[in-house]
Design a protein around this motif. Structure first.
Motif, PDB file in Angstrom:
ATOM      1  N   ARG A   1      10.619   6.458   0.450  1.00 35.12           N
ATOM      2  CA  ARG A   1      10.560   7.313   1.646  1.00 35.12           C
ATOM      3  C   ARG A   1      10.671   6.479   2.925  1.00 35.12           C
ATOM      4  O   ARG A   1      11.257   6.925   3.920  1.00 35.12           O
ATOM      5  N   GLY A   2      10.126   5.265   2.899  1.00 32.54           N
ATOM      6  CA  GLY A   2      10.315   4.385   4.047  1.00 32.54           C
ATOM      7  C   GLY A   2      11.771   4.018   4.240  1.00 32.54           C
ATOM      8  O   GLY A   2      12.290   4.003   5.366  1.00 32.54           O
ATOM      9  N   ALA A   3      12.465   3.746   3.133  1.00 31.29           N
ATOM     10  CA  ALA A   3      13.887   3.420   3.217  1.00 31.29           C
ATOM     11  C   ALA A   3      14.701   4.609   3.713  1.00 31.29           C
ATOM     12  O   ALA A   3      15.652   4.456   4.486  1.00 31.29           O
ATOM     13  N   ALA A   4      14.312   5.814   3.283  1.00 34.73           N
ATOM     14  CA  ALA A   4      15.030   7.008   3.721  1.00 34.73           C
ATOM     15  C   ALA A   4      14.933   7.212   5.226  1.00 34.73           C
ATOM     16  O   ALA A   4      15.850   7.756   5.855  1.00 34.73           O
ATOM     17  N   ALA A   5      13.825   6.757   5.820  1.00 39.38           N
ATOM     18  CA  ALA A   5      13.606   6.945   7.255  1.00 39.38           C
ATOM     19  C   ALA A   5      14.095   5.757   8.086  1.00 39.38           C
ATOM     20  O   ALA A   5      13.934   5.762   9.308  1.00 39.38           O
ATOM     21  N   ALA A   6      14.687   4.774   7.434  1.00 40.79           N
ATOM     22  CA  ALA A   6      15.069   3.538   8.127  1.00 40.79           C
ATOM     23  C   ALA A   6      16.525   3.572   8.570  1.00 40.79           C
ATOM     24  O   ALA A   6      17.365   4.236   7.966  1.00 40.79           O
ATOM     25  N   ASP A   7      16.815   2.834   9.620  1.00 41.45           N
ATOM     26  CA  ASP A   7      18.188   2.615  10.071  1.00 41.45           C
ATOM     27  C   ASP A   7      18.198   1.342  10.920  1.00 41.45           C
ATOM     28  O   ASP A   7      17.141   0.808  11.274  1.00 41.45           O
ATOM     29  N   LEU A   8      19.390   0.868  11.237  1.00 41.04           N
ATOM     30  CA  LEU A   8      19.515  -0.310  12.085  1.00 41.04           C
ATOM     31  C   LEU A   8      19.033   0.003  13.498  1.00 41.04           C
ATOM     32  O   LEU A   8      18.941   1.175  13.885  1.00 41.04           O
ATOM     33  N   PRO A   9      18.736  -1.022  14.296  1.00 38.25           N
ATOM     34  CA  PRO A   9      18.374  -0.775  15.701  1.00 38.25           C
ATOM     35  C   PRO A   9      19.530  -0.106  16.451  1.00 38.25           C
ATOM     36  O   PRO A   9      20.683  -0.141  16.001  1.00 38.25           O
ATOM     37  N   PRO A  10      19.257   0.486  17.601  1.00 40.39           N
ATOM     38  CA  PRO A  10      20.332   1.079  18.397  1.00 40.39           C
ATOM     39  C   PRO A  10      21.400   0.048  18.758  1.00 40.39           C
ATOM     40  O   PRO A  10      21.112  -1.138  18.900  1.00 40.39           O
ATOM     41  N   ALA A  11      22.622   0.532  18.930  1.00 39.24           N
ATOM     42  CA  ALA A  11      23.747  -0.369  19.203  1.00 39.24           C
ATOM     43  C   ALA A  11      23.505  -1.214  20.451  1.00 39.24           C
ATOM     44  O   ALA A  11      23.857  -2.402  20.486  1.00 39.24           O
ATOM     45  N   GLU A  12      22.879  -0.608  21.471  1.00 34.27           N
ATOM     46  CA  GLU A  12      22.662  -1.369  22.708  1.00 34.27           C
ATOM     47  C   GLU A  12      21.676  -2.509  22.493  1.00 34.27           C
ATOM     48  O   GLU A  12      21.797  -3.576  23.134  1.00 34.27           O
ATOM     49  N   ALA A  13      20.712  -2.333  21.599  1.00 32.21           N
ATOM     50  CA  ALA A  13      19.774  -3.413  21.296  1.00 32.21           C
ATOM     51  C   ALA A  13      20.458  -4.516  20.510  1.00 32.21           C
ATOM     52  O   ALA A  13      20.220  -5.715  20.742  1.00 32.21           O
ATOM     53  N   ILE A  14      21.328  -4.147  19.577  1.00 39.89           N
ATOM     54  CA  ILE A  14      22.082  -5.148  18.824  1.00 39.89           C
ATOM     55  C   ILE A  14      23.011  -5.918  19.751  1.00 39.89           C
ATOM     56  O   ILE A  14      23.135  -7.148  19.661  1.00 39.89           O
ATOM     57  N   ALA A  15      23.664  -5.219  20.669  1.00 39.16           N
ATOM     58  CA  ALA A  15      24.605  -5.864  21.590  1.00 39.16           C
ATOM     59  C   ALA A  15      23.921  -6.865  22.504  1.00 39.16           C
ATOM     60  O   ALA A  15      24.569  -7.783  23.029  1.00 39.16           O
ATOM     61  N   ALA A  16      22.612  -6.715  22.713  1.00 39.89           N
ATOM     62  CA  ALA A  16      21.877  -7.620  23.599  1.00 39.89           C
ATOM     63  C   ALA A  16      21.398  -8.882  22.896  1.00 39.89           C
ATOM     64  O   ALA A  16      20.878  -9.795  23.554  1.00 39.89           O
TER      65      ALA A  16
ATOM     66  N   SER B   1       0.845  -1.187   0.000  1.00 42.68           N
ATOM     67  CA  SER B   1       0.000   0.000   0.000  1.00 42.68           C
ATOM     68  C   SER B   1       0.885   1.242   0.000  1.00 42.68           C
ATOM     69  O   SER B   1       2.049   1.181   0.400  1.00 42.68           O
ATOM     70  N   PRO B   2       0.361   2.388  -0.435  1.00 46.61           N
ATOM     71  CA  PRO B   2       1.162   3.609  -0.511  1.00 46.61           C
ATOM     72  C   PRO B   2       1.281   4.321   0.831  1.00 46.61           C
ATOM     73  O   PRO B   2       0.848   5.465   1.006  1.00 46.61           O
ATOM     74  N   ASP B   3       1.879   3.643   1.783  1.00 46.78           N
ATOM     75  CA  ASP B   3       2.072   4.173   3.133  1.00 46.78           C
ATOM     76  C   ASP B   3       3.542   3.984   3.484  1.00 46.78           C
ATOM     77  O   ASP B   3       3.988   2.866   3.729  1.00 46.78           O
ATOM     78  N   SER B   4       4.308   5.056   3.506  1.00 42.54           N
ATOM     79  CA  SER B   4       5.756   4.943   3.695  1.00 42.54           C
ATOM     80  C   SER B   4       6.130   4.307   5.028  1.00 42.54           C
ATOM     81  O   SER B   4       7.186   3.659   5.138  1.00 42.54           O
ATOM     82  N   GLU B   5       5.289   4.462   6.040  1.00 41.54           N
ATOM     83  CA  GLU B   5       5.596   3.867   7.345  1.00 41.54           C
ATOM     84  C   GLU B   5       5.692   2.344   7.248  1.00 41.54           C
ATOM     85  O   GLU B   5       6.436   1.720   8.010  1.00 41.54           O
ATOM     86  N   GLN B   6       4.964   1.744   6.339  1.00 46.06           N
ATOM     87  CA  GLN B   6       4.984   0.287   6.216  1.00 46.06           C
ATOM     88  C   GLN B   6       6.287  -0.235   5.629  1.00 46.06           C
ATOM     89  O   GLN B   6       6.524  -1.447   5.648  1.00 46.06           O
ATOM     90  N   TYR B   7       7.146   0.660   5.110  1.00 48.29           N
ATOM     91  CA  TYR B   7       8.393   0.234   4.497  1.00 48.29           C
ATOM     92  C   TYR B   7       9.620   0.594   5.331  1.00 48.29           C
ATOM     93  O   TYR B   7      10.750   0.358   4.900  1.00 48.29           O
ATOM     94  N   ARG B   8       9.377   1.143   6.502  1.00 45.80           N
ATOM     95  CA  ARG B   8      10.491   1.297   7.443  1.00 45.80           C
ATOM     96  C   ARG B   8      10.850  -0.091   7.979  1.00 45.80           C
ATOM     97  O   ARG B   8      10.000  -0.974   8.090  1.00 45.80           O
ATOM     98  N   TRP B   9      12.100  -0.274   8.312  1.00 47.95           N
ATOM     99  CA  TRP B   9      12.551  -1.625   8.672  1.00 47.95           C
ATOM    100  C   TRP B   9      11.857  -2.196   9.901  1.00 47.95           C
ATOM    101  O   TRP B   9      11.579  -3.407   9.924  1.00 47.95           O
ATOM    102  N   PRO B  10      11.532  -1.422  10.932  1.00 49.21           N
ATOM    103  CA  PRO B  10      10.778  -2.020  12.039  1.00 49.21           C
ATOM    104  C   PRO B  10       9.422  -2.560  11.598  1.00 49.21           C
ATOM    105  O   PRO B  10       8.962  -3.585  12.131  1.00 49.21           O
ATOM    106  N   SER B  11       8.776  -1.904  10.633  1.00 46.80           N
ATOM    107  CA  SER B  11       7.501  -2.409  10.130  1.00 46.80           C
ATOM    108  C   SER B  11       7.699  -3.649   9.277  1.00 46.80           C
ATOM    109  O   SER B  11       6.944  -4.632   9.392  1.00 46.80           O
ATOM    110  N   LEU B  12       8.714  -3.642   8.412  1.00 46.85           N
ATOM    111  CA  LEU B  12       9.014  -4.836   7.621  1.00 46.85           C
ATOM    112  C   LEU B  12       9.386  -6.009   8.531  1.00 46.85           C
ATOM    113  O   LEU B  12       9.129  -7.169   8.193  1.00 46.85           O
TER     114      LEU B  12
END
Length: 261
Positions: A191-206, A68-79
């Motif tokens: 636009r979803g990809a532009a707003a995406a990034d990896l989880p915080p380092a502390e979450a990855i470290a856990a 669907s044309p909703d950029s929030e659905q293409y951010r990595w936490p949503s995917l």
């Protein structure tokens, strides 16, 4: 082989299972799909499917999956929510091994931080830009969304294909930039990809999962620096960096060996 379909809010996800044995799930990168990856032919999955059930799917708005044309659905936490739902669909109640490439790596890391109990081991392939290196990529995705809306997908793809492919793929004639994404959904995906990034380092470290990281050289969209950050941050991670296309072609064998350890 006919696709199976998993219905999700705003999308129907097309997926397939090949091979026999324990499950390995796989999430592709942005603009790709199962068909697009198979057309490039860089990775031969037979070392996996000879001993594992390989679950591959088209991410929402890619390939045979809808969106669907909703950029929030293409951010990595949503995917990641899509990935978790598919893992729950196929894993039979047991933690499952999963691999992700590029966008798929970002998706998988978010899925593992949200639901660590769903996963056994992780394979992170060509981790994307993150933090300071993400700025240029985010700008590229945002401006791409504007161009698609202004000039159409064909003009945007034509410009994309003027960007040189990574040097290590100069000998791979079918490696090129394209997008197996419908034009009406492409701006939202970008636009979803532009707003995406990896989880915080502390979450990855856990994260408790044993992890294999596979990177290749000469690609600013997938810099080795991200792979090095992940191998430093994850508690039990192993890194291999390929400098040739022939080296990349060994990745399915490396993954199979990692899963046998």
């Amino acid at each position: 082989m006919a696709d199976s379909v998993l219905s999700r809010p705003g999308a129907d996800l097309a997926y397939e299972i090949a091979g026999d044995g324990p499950i390995l799930g796989y999430s592709h990168g942005i603009f790709f799909s199962r068909a697009a990856e198979d057309e490039v032919g860089l990775l031969d999955w037979s070392p996996i499917t000879s001993k594992h059930r390989l679950v591959r799917y088209d991410a929402r708005a890619h390939g045979r999956s809808t969106g669907s044309p909703d950029s929030e659905q293409y951010r990595w936490p949503s995917l990641a929510d899509d990935l978790i739902a598919l893992a729950d669909e196929v894993r039979g109640g047991e933690p499952v091994d999963w691999a992700g490439e590029s966008m798929g790596t970002g998706t998988l890391l978010w899925a593992a931080t949200k639901a660590p109990d769903r996963f056994h081991r992780l394979i992170l392939m060509i981790p994307p830009t993150t933090g300071p290196t993400r700025v240029a990529a985010a700008t590229m995705y945002s401006s791409g969304a504007d161009q698609v809306e202004r000039d159409g997908k064909a003009a945007w793809v034509a410009g994309l294909q003027q960007v040189p492919v990574p040097e290590i793929f100069a000998d791979v004639p079918d490696y090129r930039y394209d997008a197996d994404v419908p034009e009406p959904l492409l701006p939202s995906l970008l636009r979803g990809a532009a707003a995406a990034d990896l989880p915080p380092a502390e979450a990855i470290a856990a994260l408790p999962h044993r992890t294999l990281i596979l990177a290749w050289e000469t690609d600013p969209i997938h810099p080795v620096s991200t792979a090095e950050f992940l191998v430093r941050t994850l508690p039990e991670a192993y890194l291999h960096v390929s400098s040739t296309s022939a080296g990349v072609r060994t990745w399915p064998e490396r993954i199979a060996a990692f899963l046998e350890e």
